[in-house]
Design a protein around this motif. Structure first.
Motif, mmCIF file in Angstrom:
data_model
loop_
_atom_site.group_PDB
_atom_site.id
_atom_site.type_symbol
_atom_site.label_atom_id
_atom_site.label_comp_id
_atom_site.label_asym_id
_atom_site.label_seq_id
_atom_site.Cartn_x
_atom_site.Cartn_y
_atom_site.Cartn_z
ATOM 1 N N ARG A 122 -10.087 21.766 -13.087
ATOM 2 C CA ARG A 122 -9.326 22.912 -13.600
ATOM 3 C C ARG A 122 -9.304 22.882 -15.114
ATOM 4 O O ARG A 122 -9.291 21.817 -15.727
ATOM 5 N N TRP A 152 0.323 32.233 -13.773
ATOM 6 C CA TRP A 152 -0.235 33.421 -13.106
ATOM 7 C C TRP A 152 -1.204 34.159 -14.014
ATOM 8 O O TRP A 152 -2.279 34.599 -13.600
ATOM 9 N N GLY A 158 -2.880 33.001 -16.594
ATOM 10 C CA GLY A 158 -4.071 32.247 -16.959
ATOM 11 C C GLY A 158 -4.387 32.437 -18.427
ATOM 12 O O GLY A 158 -3.568 32.963 -19.185
ATOM 13 N N ALA A 161 -12.426 25.690 -12.646
ATOM 14 C CA ALA A 161 -11.617 26.762 -12.053
ATOM 15 C C ALA A 161 -10.440 27.071 -12.967
ATOM 16 O O ALA A 161 -9.980 26.212 -13.719
ATOM 17 N N PRO A 173 -6.947 30.233 -13.267
ATOM 18 C CA PRO A 173 -6.377 31.484 -12.757
ATOM 19 C C PRO A 173 -6.511 32.576 -13.802
ATOM 20 O O PRO A 173 -6.503 32.308 -15.005
ATOM 21 N N GLN A 208 -5.650 35.734 -9.991
ATOM 22 C CA GLN A 208 -6.878 35.550 -9.196
ATOM 23 C C GLN A 208 -7.494 34.190 -9.550
ATOM 24 O O GLN A 208 -7.610 33.857 -10.730
ATOM 25 N N GLU A 209 -7.855 33.414 -8.538
ATOM 26 C CA GLU A 209 -8.503 32.127 -8.794
ATOM 27 C C GLU A 209 -9.970 32.381 -9.160
ATOM 28 O O GLU A 209 -10.723 33.004 -8.401
ATOM 29 N N VAL A 233 -13.647 30.709 -10.100
ATOM 30 C CA VAL A 233 -14.476 29.501 -10.158
ATOM 31 C C VAL A 233 -15.704 29.869 -10.979
ATOM 32 O O VAL A 233 -16.496 30.736 -10.586
ATOM 33 N N SER A 289 -11.592 33.085 -3.773
ATOM 34 C CA SER A 289 -11.890 32.878 -5.198
ATOM 35 C C SER A 289 -12.897 33.910 -5.673
ATOM 36 O O SER A 289 -13.712 34.422 -4.892
#
Ligand code: HEM
Length: 474
Positions: free
Chosen positions: A18, A26, A28, A53, A55, A59-60, A62, A367
């Motif tokens: 991460r 939230w 990011g 990864a 956020p 939304q996550e 990758v 993701s």
């Protein structure tokens, strides 16, 4: 090469590292991403590695980088990594049931009839339209002064895309309006659109009005053509420079296409496909052409060699064509360097529909998988001295660009751009004519990318100084 299946996804795999959390969980790294996504991703790659990864707006994401990872993403089955679910936010431009709003099978069926239109058989006719449009625009410039290069190249690519793809009637009817309408369509795709494409923000309202105006005008042309020739297919315009292209415009092909049960394609599908093609290919080509020009102004030492290539291959007063354009190797390599250093699409995406793996890292379902041509093209592991403008890297004895999925400005795998040949032909034609017709010099100390737009061009206005050359006036 394929991504791991969901069954295997959990075993013997690692979570993607991460990004260090220096931001709200939230939101990011949204502000930094918004300001300069390429710098953010490039720095993170240097610090964290080729997969990580984070956020973004809940939304996550990758992010993956490197030829092997690109291969896994571009070759993944669509039931695992889906472009359709990632690009759904474009539905207001394409229209309901068209492109990324259709099922993968329907989208394939929509693209199938137009592939040949953009193929080599038609390119010679298109090259004539391209040359005529570039000459016509340059003829309007004063003998010397300042121009906004991006705005001028946009005008050229608007006219070229409209005439080659939709046809002469539409171009004559809508001509002066089109640069504004296409701009409003394109400006309506922003980061906010990924979250909520229907949000009531002014850019989205302008986008929707522009789409409606374009769709109405295409609808009228379709009705006229269907009325005039029940089988579809356009009538000719004697003496018009694009007579040949007219026979092969995309509208004609779509009107002649049939569904599997033998019916003509519904008008709204034809309209949506045409708008989608203009959207995919017009501004992207103008941006690639603009960066080519900016790079040549930054590296004027290439201009005499480029002009020598022109003189050798293209006699003054003769017509450009695909045969000659394909032989312009140095020019082609300069355009390729522009594609590498400033790819018009900086982020390509897929939504993970199932748990999967990429390069041994776990990618949970839901993701958003991101690949960035702009970051990938500056990998020193792939391209020697990657920040340097070096057209000779594509020459004899150099092999870095042969590495599969290294150069990905037009994507790769099943969804690789179908307009690549058309776009290259167009950008080469633009610079072939301009190199002969004008001298250009920078009017600013720097031309930085404007990341507030979906297709980052140099920040507006992209002012340059020009002076017409007498040799290129033909
Ligand atoms: C410099 C100009 C262009 C650039 C940089 C560009 C770039 C790209 C990229 C990167 C993709 C792959 C997207 C992904 O995999 O997520 C793509 C797909 C596509 N492009 Fe282009 N493109 C250009 C011009 C054009 C033109 C001129 C057309 C058509 C007239 C076109 C039509 C398409 C279509 C239909 C797809 C989707 C293909 C599919 O999903 O099967 N593009 N383009």
């Amino acid at each position: 090469m394929t991504t791991g299946t969901s069954a295997a996804a959990g075993r013997g795999t690692l979570p993607a590292p991460r990004l260090p959390a220096r931001h709200l969980p939230w939101l990011g790294p949204l502000p930094a991403f918004h300001r300069d996504p390429v710098a953010l991703l490039r720095t993170a790659r240097e610090q964290v590695g080729n997969t990580f990864a984070f956020p973004l707006l809940g939304q996550e994401i990758v992010f993956v980088c490197g030829p092997e990872a690109h291969a896994e993403v571009f070759e993944a089955d669509e039931t695992v990594l889906s472009p359709r679910e990632a690009y759904r936010f474009m539905a207001p431009v394409f229209g309901r049931g068209i492109g990324y709003d259709a099922t993968p099978e329907e989208m394939d069926a929509q693209i199938a009839p137009i592939r040949p239109v953009l193929g080599s058989r038609n390119l010679d006719a298109y090259a004539r339209v391209m040359e005529a449009e570039v000459r016509a625009q340059v003829a309007r410039w004063p003998a010397e002064g300042e121009i906004d290069l991006l705005a001028e190249l946009n005008r050229m690519t608007v006219a070229i895309a409209t005439r080659c793809l939709i046809g002469e009637e539409f171009h004559r009817r809508m001509g002066p309006e089109l640069p504004r309408l296409y701009h409003e369509l394109e400006s309506g795709i922003r980061l906010a659109g990924m979250l909520s494409p229907k949000a009531p923000i002014p850019a989205f309202r302008r986008r929707d009005r522009a789409r409606a105006a374009i769709a109405d005008a295409i609808g009228e042309v379709i009705a006229e053509r269907r009325g005039r020739r029940p089988g579809g297919g356009p009538a000719g315009l004697p003496g018009h420079p694009s007579d040949a292209a007219r026979e092969q415009d995309m509208l004609a092909v779509l009107l002649a296409a049939r569904t599997p049960d033998g019916q003509p394609l519904p008008d709204h599908i034809v309209t949506g496909i045409l708008i989608g093609m203009i959207f995919a290919g017009q501004h992207t080509s103008a941006v690639l052409a603009t960066w080519t020009g900016v790079l040549l102004m930054r590296h004027p030492e290439y201009v005499p060699r480029l002009r020598a290539e022109q003189d050798e291959l293209w006699e003054t007063g003769s017509r450009l064509g695909t045969r000659i354009l394909h032989r312009m190797e140095l020019l082609g390599n300069c355009v390729r360097e522009a594609e590498r250093l400033h790819p018009p699409l900086i982020l390509l995406m897929r939504k993970a529909l199932r748990d999967t793996t990429i390069r041994g890292h776990r990618v949970p379902a839901g993701s958003l998988v991101m690949v960035s041509p702009a970051v990938a093209h500056r990998m020193p592991e792939v391209f020697r001295d990657p920040d340097r403008f070096d057209p000779s890297r594509y020459g004899a004895g150099r092999t870095e660009h042969h590495r599969p999925y290294g150069l990905i400005g037009f994507g790769g795998g099943k969804h690789r751009c179908i307009g690549l040949a058309f776009a290259y032909l167009q950008v080469k034609t633009v610079w072939s004519v301009l190199l002969r017709a004008v001298d250009l010099r920078p009017a600013r100390s720097a031309y930085a990318p404007d990341y507030s737009t979906f297709v980052p061009a140099p920040t507006a206005p992209c002012t340059v100084r020009h002076r017409k050359r007498s040799a290129g006036a033909s």
